[in-house]
Design an enzyme around this catalytic site. Structure first.
Site, PDB file in Angstrom:
ATOM      1  N   LYS A 173     -95.174 -58.317  -5.323  1.00  0.00           N
ATOM      2  CA  LYS A 173     -96.546 -58.126  -4.856  1.00  0.00           C
ATOM      3  C   LYS A 173     -96.648 -56.795  -4.100  1.00  0.00           C
ATOM      4  O   LYS A 173     -96.023 -56.610  -3.062  1.00  0.00           O
ATOM      5  CB  LYS A 173     -96.966 -59.287  -3.959  1.00  0.00           C
ATOM      6  CG  LYS A 173     -96.914 -60.640  -4.673  1.00  0.00           C
ATOM      7  CD  LYS A 173     -97.332 -61.793  -3.790  1.00  0.00           C
ATOM      8  CE  LYS A 173     -96.401 -61.993  -2.623  1.00  0.00           C
ATOM      9  NZ  LYS A 173     -96.666 -63.252  -1.894  1.00  0.00           N
ATOM     10  N   THR A 204    -107.306 -61.621   5.762  1.00  0.00           N
ATOM     11  CA  THR A 204    -106.459 -61.916   4.599  1.00  0.00           C
ATOM     12  C   THR A 204    -105.350 -62.917   4.923  1.00  0.00           C
ATOM     13  O   THR A 204    -104.359 -63.006   4.196  1.00  0.00           O
ATOM     14  CB  THR A 204    -105.820 -60.616   4.070  1.00  0.00           C
ATOM     15  OG1 THR A 204    -105.093 -59.989   5.147  1.00  0.00           O
ATOM     16  CG2 THR A 204    -106.875 -59.650   3.546  1.00  0.00           C
ATOM     17  N   GLY A 206    -103.119 -65.961   4.862  1.00  0.00           N
ATOM     18  CA  GLY A 206    -102.866 -66.981   3.849  1.00  0.00           C
ATOM     19  C   GLY A 206    -102.824 -66.482   2.426  1.00  0.00           C
ATOM     20  O   GLY A 206    -102.709 -67.281   1.490  1.00  0.00           O
ATOM     21  N   THR A 207    -102.878 -65.165   2.233  1.00  0.00           N
ATOM     22  CA  THR A 207    -102.933 -64.622   0.874  1.00  0.00           C
ATOM     23  C   THR A 207    -101.727 -65.042   0.034  1.00  0.00           C
ATOM     24  O   THR A 207    -101.878 -65.477  -1.113  1.00  0.00           O
ATOM     25  CB  THR A 207    -103.002 -63.081   0.924  1.00  0.00           C
ATOM     26  OG1 THR A 207    -104.093 -62.685   1.746  1.00  0.00           O
ATOM     27  CG2 THR A 207    -103.183 -62.505  -0.459  1.00  0.00           C
ATOM     28  N   GLY A 208    -100.521 -64.902   0.582  1.00  0.00           N
ATOM     29  CA  GLY A 208     -99.318 -65.228  -0.189  1.00  0.00           C
ATOM     30  C   GLY A 208     -99.219 -66.697  -0.538  1.00  0.00           C
ATOM     31  O   GLY A 208     -98.868 -67.059  -1.671  1.00  0.00           O
ATOM     32  N   CYS A 209     -99.526 -67.554   0.424  1.00  0.00           N
ATOM     33  CA  CYS A 209     -99.507 -69.002   0.177  1.00  0.00           C
ATOM     34  C   CYS A 209    -100.511 -69.363  -0.914  1.00  0.00           C
ATOM     35  O   CYS A 209    -100.224 -70.166  -1.818  1.00  0.00           O
ATOM     36  CB  CYS A 209     -99.867 -69.767   1.452  1.00  0.00           C
ATOM     37  SG  CYS A 209     -98.832 -69.406   2.878  1.00  0.00           S
TER      38      CYS A 209
END
Length: 266
Positions: A173, A204, A206-209
């Site tokens: 990412k 932003t 929590g984007t990865g989760c």
């Protein structure tokens, strides 16, 4: 039966990341979300104020309770906190006939550590080898491989280093790079470069989760890895665009944006 997805991760009391983000994402994408809580955090828009790990026995019991009765079509991992939990979860996933999306969470959005340094080797040698897709951001790539990516040109090297640990696919990412939000998905043979506009929105959390959970949801529906990742990125891009202020710090992405505006790949 509605596709079932199991998240194995920590709880975020502020509701923006972790188990809470995972379950919201799964609901928005039309799958039934289930959870194994690995740790409880005291967390808000300003950061993480406390972490309490659950015993390995509690993690294992939650997993077996769900899988042995209900079954799963996909598993997603997030915050695993310590080496014993990492190793137990890797063993459980290895014995489960379902694709696994591994988000090797190391630090929170605010820079707070969520994985013990002593657990990194267990992630490399035990967890990544059982992953269908590993989804590290550039900070996590540096933690796991020592490679620091500063431009798109370095993403192939990062992907190769992550794939060397054994996952079938690596999604590198590149959201921390300037310019477009670019990610690289590869299995070492084929490459998919996924691009999206960068929105001027600081909210932003929590984007990865959210992305990892969206990928797991699409895999549970029977989509191929490239299809699942492409559709998941469309969903998370919309969630970032709709991210909103909450508290005094960094607010969350909007997991429910697609419920009123049309869900990609639902």
């Amino acid at each position: 039966m509605r596709p079932t997805v199991l998240t194995v991760a920590g709880s975020d009391s502020g509701g923006g990341a972790g188990i809470q983000a995972d379950l919201k994402t799964m609901l928005a994408l039309g799958v039934h979300g289930m959870s194994v809580v690995t740790a409880v955090t005291a967390q808000n828009s300003l950061g993480v104020q406390g972490v309490w790990e659950l015993p390995v026995e509690a993690v294992r019991a939650q997993y077996r309770s769900v899988v042995d009765d209900i079954g799963v079509r996909a598993v997603k991992t997030g915050m695993l906190s310590c080496a014993p939990v990492v190793e137990a979860v890797a063993e459980l996933i290895a014995g489960t006939d379902a694709p696994a999306v591994v988000d090797p969470v190391g630090v929170s959005k605010h820079g707070d550590p969520l994985l013990a340094a002593s657990a990194l080797d267990s992630v490399r040698t035990r967890l990544l080898p059982v992953a269908t897709v590993a989804t590290p951001n550039l900070d996590e790539v540096a933690q796991l491989t020592g490679i620091r990516v500063v431009s798109e040109d370095g993403m192939r090297e990062a992907a190769a280093a992550v794939l060397a640990f054994g996952p079938r696919w690596a999604l590198i990412k590149g959201g921390h790079l300037p310019g477009e939000a670019v990610d690289l998905l590869t299995d070492g043979t084929e490459e998919h470069w996924l691009r999206a506009p960068r929105y001027d929105n600081r909210h932003t959390h929590g984007t990865g989760c959210t992305l990892a959970s969206a990928i797991a949801a699409q895999l549970a529906k029977g989509r191929s890895v490239p299809e699942a990742v492409t559709t998941a990125k469309e969903y998370v891009t919309g969630a970032i665009a709709a991210g909103f202020a909450l508290g005094a710090g960094i607010g969350p992405v909007d997991h429910g944006w697609a419920l009123t505006r049309g869900t990609p790949g639902a």
